[in-house]
Scaffold this motif. Structure first.
Motif, mmCIF file in Angstrom:
data_model
loop_
_atom_site.group_PDB
_atom_site.id
_atom_site.type_symbol
_atom_site.label_atom_id
_atom_site.label_comp_id
_atom_site.label_asym_id
_atom_site.label_seq_id
_atom_site.Cartn_x
_atom_site.Cartn_y
_atom_site.Cartn_z
ATOM 1 N N GLY A 37 0.530 -0.790 0.160
ATOM 2 C CA GLY A 37 -0.032 0.073 0.298
ATOM 3 C C GLY A 37 0.351 1.326 -0.151
ATOM 4 N N GLU A 38 1.670 1.660 0.740
ATOM 5 C CA GLU A 38 2.801 2.035 0.989
ATOM 6 C C GLU A 38 3.328 2.639 -0.486
ATOM 7 N N SER A 39 3.810 1.901 -0.955
ATOM 8 C CA SER A 39 4.138 1.913 -2.095
ATOM 9 C C SER A 39 3.364 2.163 -3.013
ATOM 10 N N MET A 40 2.437 1.429 -3.296
ATOM 11 C CA MET A 40 1.667 2.623 -4.039
ATOM 12 C C MET A 40 1.615 3.907 -4.159
ATOM 13 N N ALA A 41 1.096 4.195 -2.633
ATOM 14 C CA ALA A 41 1.088 5.085 -2.780
ATOM 15 C C ALA A 41 2.486 6.719 -3.078
ATOM 16 N N THR A 42 3.097 6.410 -2.931
ATOM 17 C CA THR A 42 4.228 6.615 -3.380
ATOM 18 C C THR A 42 4.333 6.816 -4.371
ATOM 19 N N VAL A 43 4.216 5.404 -5.517
ATOM 20 C CA VAL A 43 4.365 6.022 -6.994
ATOM 21 C C VAL A 43 3.294 7.230 -7.142
ATOM 22 N N CYS A 44 1.582 6.174 -7.279
ATOM 23 C CA CYS A 44 0.410 7.379 -7.732
ATOM 24 C C CYS A 44 0.648 9.244 -6.595
ATOM 25 N N LYS A 45 1.539 9.507 -5.518
ATOM 26 C CA LYS A 45 2.153 10.932 -5.449
ATOM 27 C C LYS A 45 2.311 11.628 -6.652
ATOM 28 N N THR A 46 3.228 11.005 -7.546
ATOM 29 C CA THR A 46 4.016 11.289 -8.223
ATOM 30 C C THR A 46 3.465 11.275 -10.036
ATOM 31 N N LEU A 47 2.411 10.674 -10.094
ATOM 32 C CA LEU A 47 1.352 10.935 -11.291
ATOM 33 C C LEU A 47 0.054 11.527 -11.130
ATOM 34 N N PRO A 48 -0.453 11.666 -12.328
ATOM 35 C CA PRO A 48 -1.012 13.321 -12.460
ATOM 36 C C PRO A 48 -2.822 12.510 -12.086
ATOM 37 N N ARG A 49 -3.244 14.049 -11.427
ATOM 38 C CA ARG A 49 -4.959 13.654 -11.518
ATOM 39 C C ARG A 49 -5.110 11.989 -10.480
ATOM 40 N N ASN A 50 -4.201 12.281 -9.228
ATOM 41 C CA ASN A 50 -3.818 10.462 -8.728
ATOM 42 C C ASN A 50 -5.309 10.961 -7.204
ATOM 43 N N LYS A 51 -6.082 12.064 -6.481
ATOM 44 C CA LYS A 51 -6.827 12.054 -5.690
ATOM 45 C C LYS A 51 -7.583 11.329 -5.099
ATOM 46 N N LYS A 52 -8.483 10.591 -5.850
ATOM 47 C CA LYS A 52 -9.558 9.728 -6.124
ATOM 48 C C LYS A 52 -8.525 8.213 -5.658
ATOM 49 N N VAL A 53 -7.235 7.682 -6.628
ATOM 50 C CA VAL A 53 -7.170 6.934 -6.187
ATOM 51 C C VAL A 53 -6.100 7.076 -4.897
ATOM 52 N N LEU A 54 -5.302 8.109 -4.327
ATOM 53 C CA LEU A 54 -4.917 7.771 -3.206
ATOM 54 C C LEU A 54 -5.659 7.841 -2.445
ATOM 55 N N LYS A 55 -7.351 7.892 -2.193
ATOM 56 C CA LYS A 55 -7.683 7.758 -1.128
ATOM 57 C C LYS A 55 -7.822 6.725 -1.014
ATOM 58 N N LYS A 56 -8.527 5.541 -1.948
ATOM 59 C CA LYS A 56 -9.070 4.232 -1.701
ATOM 60 C C LYS A 56 -7.515 3.440 -1.650
ATOM 61 N N ILE A 57 -5.831 3.843 -2.219
ATOM 62 C CA ILE A 57 -5.050 3.252 -1.375
ATOM 63 C C ILE A 57 -4.931 3.130 0.081
ATOM 64 N N ASP A 58 -5.346 4.432 0.246
ATOM 65 C CA ASP A 58 -5.149 4.910 1.860
ATOM 66 C C ASP A 58 -6.014 3.779 2.847
ATOM 67 N N GLN A 59 -7.486 3.588 2.002
ATOM 68 C CA GLN A 59 -7.738 2.915 2.821
ATOM 69 C C GLN A 59 -7.318 1.139 2.501
ATOM 70 N N ILE A 60 -6.695 1.526 1.809
ATOM 71 C CA ILE A 60 -5.824 -0.241 1.481
ATOM 72 C C ILE A 60 -4.606 -0.909 3.244
ATOM 73 N N ARG A 61 -4.348 0.296 2.951
ATOM 74 C CA ARG A 61 -2.741 0.404 3.929
ATOM 75 C C ARG A 61 -3.178 0.701 5.318
ATOM 76 N N LYS A 62 -4.533 1.406 5.230
ATOM 77 C CA LYS A 62 -4.857 1.280 6.462
ATOM 78 C C LYS A 62 -5.688 0.689 7.217
ATOM 79 N N SER A 63 -5.622 -0.751 6.117
ATOM 80 C CA SER A 63 -6.522 -0.870 6.773
ATOM 81 C C SER A 63 -6.726 -2.875 7.943
ATOM 82 N N HIS A 64 -7.298 -2.368 8.535
ATOM 83 C CA HIS A 64 -7.376 -3.304 10.138
ATOM 84 C C HIS A 64 -7.980 -4.558 10.609
ATOM 85 N N TYR A 65 -7.991 -5.557 11.421
ATOM 86 C CA TYR A 65 -8.845 -6.483 11.679
ATOM 87 C C TYR A 65 -8.146 -6.509 12.921
#
Lengths: 311, 484
Positions: free
Chosen positions: A243-271
């Protein structure tokens, strides 16, 4: 960079990761089989279910035994997730992106595809399966190494990373699911020693056993292993790490707002039940993993919508 | 045992390397003595290294077969073909002349059709042309040029003269192989490049880039240029990728492009839509825009013709340029040159009989066993009859085809194509027939490749040079002998 080229690199990377992970999955079950005391059922068909591939399998095979499941995962031409088909996916995508990927990658992937084709029976029969799986994993890593060490740090590499990490995250949930599957298959009637063998194998399959013991300094237990593979920030195959790696990559890509939000859900997912080291993992955990897979799937759709299809 | 040049005998054919057994032609002298100095083992080693280079560089072309598409390694013969600079300069001037006239002709057909009104070019040919596009009437592309890249096939007959066999004005391919052939030869026979004045060929891609740039509707310093390919399953995909890479252009497929409401063309990139100025399209006319042509086409871009007509994007070659790429029109090229340029053609045509004319048709039908018969609109040597190599059954079939559709067929005498020594099994040297495809570029400026792509019929006596039908290829050397 052209959207289509970005998409091809992304898929190439996913397929490559899928080849390696499918080989790993085959390895976990094979090892488990040898470690399990007689009478413990390890349910080969789990490998089909956890890949959501029942429909394809049931269309062609009646007997759900080791040989058929191995044949299916390795060599089935109709099942899109089989190793031969994933390799085909890597090949086609490298072939059509040769202006972006290192020239040697074409040679390497041909070698690997040829090896798998010529040695299928080694993978299907238990006798030589270990060597076969080791060779496949080695070749995948060779390609990964080539990409890491010789591709320029640009958009192509970003999409390569994105593909690798989303596929990895997805596969880690499935390998965890494989572990819980064996436990559940035996209705919780496995001895504690047997259970620790199961989870140790899950760790082995992700090259995570040594990192786990170093980090945890505690014995192998289901809840701990699960939490480690979901939430550790340092091991490259955990959900958190991917999740962190995807976020790092997506931060460098354009129009990333929605994507980053979704990735946040993944990396913070907790059981939450996993907070207790001694928690007994039940079907609830399996359901949680399924939800996580859906979340990962929707992240993929968002990638496609944001960067690959502009209509 | 080295090569025995005295044993090499082209038997009455025009050989480009030797004039008689044991006697090399002037520009080939040092090549012949160099090859003579190589032992069998050395020669074998050169051959093996050429094969290795081809595999390593991944030079392939695609062959369609029932077992699926196969990428085959490029069939290459290490012995180059040598042409004297002096002769080449004349030929190149003739090629430029030809393309200039053809472009004036195409432009005229899509405007006033003066040549038809003046009765130099028969109206019925135009009316029946498969490649005339009424959609293009009235369009004026930059510099009046429609065919920007032309591949003209040349052959040499018994007298050693060059003749034009056909002009390819649609999407001619092969230039990347010309460049790769030189790259291979430099690795395999490096010594000769020290002692001989072999002219370089590698200015082609920069000339192409310059020509494409000059077509840009937006006068900006770095217009966006793309190569439009039908995709991976096209036999020339390797070339499309090669040219895009060499020019630093994007290699795009139809689905990568779109025409927006402003009637400009855009490519879909990760950063969003990006305007495209020039499209070097390697897709046939009929597939470039489903709105106008083949509605089923998924290779093209809907609206592309609208954008082109508005002058918002340049297409090379322009749609409709193929009207002059027709074996019947070919027969009229000498008159076309005379009409527009008031010059005599510098390179002659091969004598051509039009089956649509009664007398000529009767002659063709009576001499099917001696002539080559070609359909007007096929490429890659498909649908041809080579009289002297044909069976009676084939001749009967062709006679029927010609009677049914005379407009579609032409006949030509079977030329004794020139030969070049070629390595066959082992180290044996045998004469093999060759042709030559130079590439001519016309936009703001005109240029011709130095030499071109030499194709070889690898089978003894065969005249078929197409790579899809077992042909091979050689490097082509234009050598400066100092002669004026």
């Amino acid at each position: 960079m052209l959207s289509r080229v970005a998409e091809r690199i992304y898929w190439m990377s996913r397929y490559l990761e899928r080849v390696e992970n499918t080989a790993r999955l085959m390895g976990v079950y094979t090892n488990l089989l040898m470690d399990m005391p007689a009478g413990v059922n390890i349910g080969w068909y789990n490998l089909v279910s956890l890949n959501d591939a029942e429909e394809w399998f049931d269309a062609h095979y009646r007997v759900r035994d080791e040989r058929n499941v191995m044949k299916f995962l390795l060599a089935d031409r109709d099942y899109p997730g089989s190793i031969v088909n994933s390799l085909q996916g890597v090949r086609e995508n490298i072939r059509t992106s040769r202006d972006v990927v290192p020239a040697e990658s074409w040679e390497y992937i041909n070698e690997l595809a040829l090896y798998v084709q010529d040695n299928q029976s080694a993978g299907i029969n238990r006798g030589q399966r270990h060597e076969f799986i080791a060779q496949v994993i080695k070749s995948c890593q060779q390609l990964q190494g080539l990409f890491v060490s010789s591709m320029i740090d640009g958009q192509a590499k970003n999409f390569l990373r994105l593909g690798r990490n989303i596929e990895r995250a997805d596969m880690t949930t499935r390998i965890l699911d494989a572990g819980i599957g064996v436990v559940l298959e035996n209705n919780g009637n496995v001895l504690p020693t047997t259970e620790s063998i199961i989870w140790a194998n899950v760790l082995y399959s992700l090259s995570a056993y040594l990192p786990y013991t170093k980090r945890q300094r505690k014995s192998v237990k289901g809840a701990r292993v699960a939490r480690y593979l979901l939430e550790d920030a340092t091991l490259p195959r955990t959900i958190r790490f991917c999740g962190e790696s995807m976020a790092t990559v997506c931060k460098t890509l354009p129009r990333n707002k929605k994507v980053l939000k979704k990735i946040d859900q993944i990396r913070k997912s907790h059981y939450p039940p996993l907070d207790d080291d001694n928690a007994v993992l039940d079907v609830g955990f399996s359901d949680y993993l399924n939800e996580l897979q859906l979340l990962i799937g929707s992240a993929h759709e968002l990638f496609a919508e944001t960067w690959f299809t502009l209509d | 045992m080295a090569i025995d040049w005295k044993a090499y005998n082209p038997e009455g054919l025009y050989d480009e390397i030797i004039s008689s057994p044991g006697n090399p032609r002037v520009p080939a002298k040092s090549l012949v003595s160099y090859l003579r100095s190589l032992s069998d083992e050395q020669l074998q080693a050169r051959r093996a290294s050429a094969d290795a280079v081809i595999k390593q560089m991944g030079i392939t072309f695609t062959v369609y077969s029932e077992e699926g598409n196969i990428d085959r390694s490029w069939p290459f013969d290490i012995i180059p073909r040598v042409i004297a600079l002096k002769q080449w300069q004349k030929t190149a001037a003739g090629l430029e002349q030809r393309l200039r006239a053809l472009n004036l002709f195409i432009d005229d057909l899509y405007h006033d059709q003066k040549i038809v009104k003046d009765k130099v070019f028969p109206e019925y040919i135009l009316q029946e042309s498969k490649n005339f596009r009424p959609e293009c009437v009235g369009i004026s592309p930059p510099f009046g040029v429609w065919a920007h890249i032309c591949g003209t096939d040349l052959v040499r007959d018994k007298d050693g003269r060059f003749y034009v066999l056909e002009d390819n004005l649609r999407v001619p391919s092969g230039v990347s192989y010309m460049l790769e052939n030189r790259a291979i030869t430099k690795r395999v026979l490096p010594d000769l490049f020290d002692t001989e004045k072999i002219l370089p060929v590698n200015d082609y891609t920069s000339n192409l880039l310059e020509a494409l740039t000059s077509l840009s509707p937006r006068k900006i310093s770095r217009p966006s240029i793309v190569v439009l390919t039908p995709g991976i399953y096209n036999s020339a995909y390797f070339e499309h990728a090669f040219l895009a890479q060499q020019m630093g252009a994007e290699l795009v497929e139809g689905s990568d492009l779109m025409v927006a409401d402003d009637e400009c063309v855009y490519m879909k990139t990760v950063d969003g839509l990006e305007r495209v100025d020039v499209i070097y399209r390697r897709i046939d006319d009929l597939f470039i825009d489903p709105e106008v042509f083949n509605a089923e086409s998924v290779l093209g871009v809907p609206g592309l013709m609208r954008a082109w007509k508005k002058g918002n994007v340049a297409l090379a070659n322009a749609p409709g340029a193929g009207v002059a790429d027709d074996k019947v029109v070919y027969a009229f090229v000498p008159q076309i040159i005379k009409y527009y340029l008031d010059e005599d053609p510098l390179i002659p045509n091969v004598e051509t009989y039009l089956c649509v004319n009664d007398k000529e048709r009767e002659y063709v039908l009576a001499n099917l066993d001696k002539l080559v018969v070609k359909p007007a609109n096929e490429s890659g040597g498909a649908g041809m009859l080579i009289g002297p190599h044909s069976t009676k059954k084939e001749r009967t079939l062709f006679a029927e085809l010609i009677r049914k559709n005379p407009r579609n067929y032409i006949g030509q005498p079977t030329l004794s194509l020139s030969t070049v020594p070629t390595l066959v099994d082992g180290n044996d040297l045998e004469p093999r027939h060759v042709d030559l495809r130079p590439f001519i570029i016309q936009a703001e400026k005109t240029s011709v490749t130095t030499g071109g792509l030499t194709r070889v019929a690898m089978k003894r006596g065969s005249l078929v040079v197409n790579s899809s039908q077992g042909g091979g290829s050689k490097d082509t050397w234009i050598v400066d002998t100092g002669a004026k």
